[in-house]
Design a protein around this motif. Structure first.
Motif, mmCIF file in Angstrom:
data_model
loop_
_atom_site.group_PDB
_atom_site.id
_atom_site.type_symbol
_atom_site.label_atom_id
_atom_site.label_comp_id
_atom_site.label_asym_id
_atom_site.label_seq_id
_atom_site.Cartn_x
_atom_site.Cartn_y
_atom_site.Cartn_z
ATOM 1 N N TYR A 283 0.504 -4.051 7.145
ATOM 2 C CA TYR A 283 0.855 -4.281 5.749
ATOM 3 C C TYR A 283 1.129 -5.770 5.548
ATOM 4 O O TYR A 283 1.475 -6.482 6.491
ATOM 5 C CB TYR A 283 2.132 -3.521 5.352
ATOM 6 C CG TYR A 283 1.962 -2.029 5.260
ATOM 7 C CD1 TYR A 283 1.612 -1.423 4.061
ATOM 8 C CD2 TYR A 283 2.176 -1.221 6.361
ATOM 9 C CE1 TYR A 283 1.475 -0.053 3.973
ATOM 10 C CE2 TYR A 283 2.040 0.155 6.280
ATOM 11 C CZ TYR A 283 1.691 0.725 5.082
ATOM 12 O OH TYR A 283 1.553 2.079 5.000
ATOM 13 N N GLU B 2 2.155 -5.572 -0.109
ATOM 14 C CA GLU B 2 1.799 -4.164 0.036
ATOM 15 C C GLU B 2 3.028 -3.310 0.356
ATOM 16 O O GLU B 2 3.085 -2.148 -0.023
ATOM 17 C CB GLU B 2 0.749 -3.991 1.130
ATOM 18 C CG GLU B 2 -0.610 -4.522 0.740
ATOM 19 C CD GLU B 2 -1.608 -4.494 1.872
ATOM 20 O OE1 GLU B 2 -2.816 -4.570 1.579
ATOM 21 O OE2 GLU B 2 -1.212 -4.400 3.045
ATOM 22 N N ILE B 3 4.006 -3.880 1.036
ATOM 23 C CA ILE B 3 5.242 -3.139 1.308
ATOM 24 C C ILE B 3 5.977 -2.881 -0.002
ATOM 25 O O ILE B 3 6.513 -1.807 -0.228
ATOM 26 C CB ILE B 3 6.133 -3.915 2.297
ATOM 27 C CG1 ILE B 3 5.488 -3.882 3.678
ATOM 28 C CG2 ILE B 3 7.534 -3.330 2.354
ATOM 29 C CD1 ILE B 3 6.192 -4.723 4.710
ATOM 30 N N ASN C 25 4.661 -3.291 -3.353
ATOM 31 C CA ASN C 25 3.861 -2.718 -4.436
ATOM 32 C C ASN C 25 2.927 -1.588 -4.004
ATOM 33 O O ASN C 25 2.337 -0.930 -4.845
ATOM 34 C CB ASN C 25 3.014 -3.813 -5.094
ATOM 35 C CG ASN C 25 3.861 -4.938 -5.621
ATOM 36 O OD1 ASN C 25 4.937 -4.724 -6.151
ATOM 37 N ND2 ASN C 25 3.399 -6.165 -5.435
ATOM 38 N N GLY C 26 2.729 -1.401 -2.713
ATOM 39 C CA GLY C 26 1.786 -0.401 -2.223
ATOM 40 C C GLY C 26 0.423 -1.026 -1.961
ATOM 41 O O GLY C 26 0.117 -2.111 -2.432
ATOM 42 N N LYS D 207 2.799 3.187 0.032
ATOM 43 C CA LYS D 207 3.835 2.295 0.535
ATOM 44 C C LYS D 207 4.361 2.847 1.854
ATOM 45 O O LYS D 207 4.394 4.062 2.049
ATOM 46 C CB LYS D 207 5.013 2.213 -0.436
ATOM 47 C CG LYS D 207 4.726 1.534 -1.732
ATOM 48 C CD LYS D 207 6.013 1.483 -2.541
ATOM 49 C CE LYS D 207 5.797 0.885 -3.890
ATOM 50 N NZ LYS D 207 7.038 0.794 -4.658
ATOM 51 N N SER E 214 13.978 -1.253 2.202
ATOM 52 C CA SER E 214 12.738 -1.438 1.449
ATOM 53 C C SER E 214 12.153 -2.841 1.616
ATOM 54 O O SER E 214 10.952 -3.021 1.505
ATOM 55 C CB SER E 214 12.957 -1.135 -0.028
ATOM 56 O OG SER E 214 13.902 -2.034 -0.581
#
Length: 161
Positions: A38, A42-43, A45-46, A53, A118
């Motif tokens: 990732y 990307e972590i 927002n996906g 995610k 997160s």
């Protein structure tokens, strides 16, 4: 059905069942050891194509550029924390160990570890590029043309989390 055929059928069914169980166990073991790659964006927002995610507790690989001014070392031990960025998004990486000799601010790195919050990766390994012209393909693609790292003030770094 005669006893001989019944015995053969029992043996064949047992073998097929055993192969199925072994295959299931192997696939389960492999899924626990896969490190998915990732970028920081990307972590948060996906993934671009699927929107997936990573979940907290998942083992992942994160690639990005070390934010200048974000590296903080503990003077009493080998613990270090720093921020990774790409496309304006940042995550924090905590690592307890010796960093590669080529590790420095503004450089592309890849960190392997577990996502504990997160925006926090607890790294078990940090890899740095090996010369001035090399940047991992995934990082170069995620940053796009120019590979420029955004500048952040101390206030922005502290308020990002």
């Amino acid at each position: 059905m005669n006893p001989r055929r019944k015995k053969r059928l029992t043996i064949i069914v047992s073998i097929i069942t055993a192969i199925g169980v072994i295959t299931g166990l192997v696939l389960y073991a492999l899924s626990q050891n896969i490190d998915l790659f990732y970028t920081p964006s990307e972590i948060i927002n996906g993934k671009d194509d699927s929107g997936i995610k990573p979940i907290i507790g998942q083992r992942i690989r994160v690639g990005g550029l070390v934010v200048p001014g974000s590296v903080k070392r503990d003077p009493d031990n080998l613990k270090v924390q720093f921020d990774l960025t790409n496309k304006g998004e940042m995550i924090r990486v905590k690592y307890d160990g010796i960093l590669p000799d080529l590790f420095r601010e503004g450089q592309g790195i890849i960190a392997n570890g577990i996502l504990t919050e997160s925006r926090l990766l607890t790294a078990s390994e940090v890899l740095a590029k090996h010369d001035e012209n090399y940047m991992p393909k995934e990082i170069a693609e995620s940053l796009g043309e120019g590979h420029k790292i955004p500048e952040y003030s101390e206030e922005q770094l502290n308020n990002k989390y």
